[in-house]
Design an enzyme around this catalytic site. Structure first.
Site, PDB file in Angstrom:
ATOM      1  N   ASP A 123      35.679  24.536  31.450  1.00  0.00           N
ATOM      2  CA  ASP A 123      35.513  25.403  30.273  1.00  0.00           C
ATOM      3  C   ASP A 123      36.053  24.652  29.060  1.00  0.00           C
ATOM      4  OD1 ASP A 123      34.722  28.082  31.639  1.00  0.00           O
ATOM      5  OD2 ASP A 123      36.472  27.388  32.762  1.00  0.00           O
ATOM      6  N   HIS A 164      31.058  25.798  32.981  1.00  0.00           N
ATOM      7  CA  HIS A 164      30.600  27.175  32.757  1.00  0.00           C
ATOM      8  C   HIS A 164      30.118  27.207  31.324  1.00  0.00           C
ATOM      9  CE1 HIS A 164      32.672  28.528  36.454  1.00  0.00           C
ATOM     10  NE2 HIS A 164      33.454  27.503  36.153  1.00  0.00           N
ATOM     11  N   HIS A 171      33.265  27.974  44.045  1.00  0.00           N
ATOM     12  CA  HIS A 171      34.649  27.659  43.692  1.00  0.00           C
ATOM     13  C   HIS A 171      35.524  27.990  44.903  1.00  0.00           C
ATOM     14  CE1 HIS A 171      33.228  27.501  39.613  1.00  0.00           C
ATOM     15  NE2 HIS A 171      34.422  27.452  39.069  1.00  0.00           N
ATOM     16  N   GLU A 215      40.990  26.312  44.203  1.00  0.00           N
ATOM     17  CA  GLU A 215      41.527  26.082  42.846  1.00  0.00           C
ATOM     18  C   GLU A 215      42.910  26.724  42.835  1.00  0.00           C
ATOM     19  OE1 GLU A 215      39.390  28.227  39.777  1.00  0.00           O
ATOM     20  OE2 GLU A 215      40.359  27.130  38.137  1.00  0.00           O
TER      21      GLU A 215
HETATM   22  N1  ADE Z   1      34.964  31.003  35.402  1.00  0.00           N
HETATM   23  C1  ADE Z   1      35.050  30.155  34.377  1.00  0.00           C
HETATM   24  N2  ADE Z   1      35.932  29.188  34.652  1.00  0.00           N
HETATM   25  C2  ADE Z   1      36.401  29.410  35.902  1.00  0.00           C
HETATM   26  C3  ADE Z   1      37.324  28.761  36.762  1.00  0.00           C
HETATM   27  N3  ADE Z   1      37.969  27.645  36.395  1.00  0.00           N
HETATM   28  N4  ADE Z   1      37.577  29.300  37.960  1.00  0.00           N
HETATM   29  C4  ADE Z   1      36.954  30.418  38.336  1.00  0.00           C
HETATM   30  N5  ADE Z   1      36.081  31.072  37.574  1.00  0.00           N
HETATM   31  C5  ADE Z   1      35.799  30.564  36.368  1.00  0.00           C
HETATM   32 ZN    ZN Z   2      34.922  26.547  37.202  1.00  0.00          ZN
END
Ligand code: ADE
Ligand code: ZN
Length: 348
Positions: free
Chosen positions: A288, A28, A206, A209
């Site tokens: 990130d 991101h 996504h 997670e």
């Molecule tokens: N936005 C930025 N990082 C993220 C992540 N790991 N999971 C979901 N949304 C995100």
């Molecule tokens: Zn992500």
């Protein structure tokens, strides 16, 4: 192709992981905003921050789950107002990427994080696009953009931002789905993803997670996702693992992120070795990096150091998977795979 992986010692691994050519498919770009740049942009734009110093901001990076991270990540992004700010943020990432032998990057960006604050979408997309162009010209990095919808907002909001982005359609190759996962299943975005597929956009999401394996299934069945971002919770559903392997659906795995957001207690418990052993097209990514303690090479080196099951064969496989999973043409893919073979043959 005859690479003798057994001839490559564990002591060679850190250098090899750093030098091997690789693609990054899950970053991101707002998550690459380092505290120093946050403070510089805050001053430049007259934005008041909730923290008195770079050190105080960094000290707040202790997360208990995805939402605790997202709250700070969206606050950090509030300093981005002008096209130049988006350019500067992406350029800082590309300078790092060039030093990490990243030859191709597909960058996520979150337009709604900015348009909801009154930033014109043109400033977001053109700033990022110009940084991608310059990365190619100066570093030879091929780079493209993937527009992500924020899943904590409504599908109508996603449809609206898509319409705003369409005048800049040539500047992004696909769409994704990010932000708070639990309680926001993929099917909430069925219509907007159908529209994106009609437009010829690549589609990723996504899933798995923090959310359950069923979210991975609906990302595949309802959204028709071509890749799953994270996806690590698939291991709870052996039939799903088999399906992902059989259909060669790539997973963009982010080990340091998973530990920082408490998906796993430590890198030593990460399931990446099991995913590779099951034949999945798993890749390693930074998610990130400014918030999670490392860019792509740190993700590779720290994960391999923590997991003795991962050796030179797996390093090669992960880099190869990153090219297979990328949205590039066959000629570019073949060129990078050839260079990867050359680097490993020279090491063996
Ligand atoms: N936005 C930025 N990082 C993220 C992540 N790991 N999971 C979901 N949304 C995100
Ligand atoms: Zn992500």
């Amino acid at each position: 192709m005859g690479i003798d992986f057994d001839r490559i010692g564990r002591d060679q691994l850190p250098a090899l992981l750093r030098v091997m050519p690789k693609a990054e498919l899950h970053i991101h770009i707002e998550g690459s905003l380092e505290p120093e740049l946050i403070f510089k942009l805050a001053e430049r734009n007259g934005v008041k921050l909730a923290y008195p110093s770079v050190e105080a901001l960094r000290a707040a990076y202790a997360f208990t789950d995805l939402q605790s991270f997202l709250d700070i990540y969206y606050a950090g992004a509030s300093v981005l107002l002008k096209e130049q700010d988006f350019f500067d943020m992406a350029w800082a990432y590309f300078e790092k990427a060039a030093g990490e032998n990243i030859v191709h990057a597909e960058l996520f960006f979150d337009p709604q994080t900015h348009t909801e604050r009154g930033v014109p979408i043109e400033a977001v997309i053109l700033g990022l696009h110009h940084a991608c162009r310059r990365a190619h010209a100066e570093f030879g990095i091929s780079a493209s953009l993937i527009l992500c919808f924020l899943r904590h907002l409504s599908e109508d909001a996603a449809l609206a931002v898509l319409e705003q982005a369409l005048p800049y359609r040539e500047y992004f190759i696909g769409v994704g789905l990010d932000s708070s996962e639990r309680g926001h299943p993929p099917e909430k975005f069925a219509r907007v993803f159908a529209r994106c597929r009609e437009l010829g956009l690549h589609v990723v999401a996504h899933a798995g997670e923090e959310g359950p394996p069923e979210y991975i299934r609906s990302a595949l069945d309802v959204l028709k996702a071509e890749r799953i971002d994270h996806g690590v919770r698939c291991v709870e559903d052996p039939a799903l693992v088999q399906r992902l392997a059989a259909e060669r659906v790539p997973l963009t795995v982010c080990p340091l992120s998973n530990v920082k957001l408490c998906v796993y207690p430590s890198l030593a418990e990460h399931q990446l070795p099991a995913l590779l052993a099951a034949g999945l097209v798993a890749t390693v990514n930074s998610d990130d990096p400014a918030y999670f303690g490392g860019y792509l090479n740190d993700n590779f080196v720290q994960t391999f150091a923590a997991l003795p099951q991962l050796g030179a064969r797996e390093a090669y496989q992960l880099a190869r998977n990153s090219f297979e999973a990328s949205f590039v043409d066959a000629a570019a893919r073949a060129g990078w795979q050839h260079e990867l073979d050359r680097v490993f043959s020279a090491a063996a």
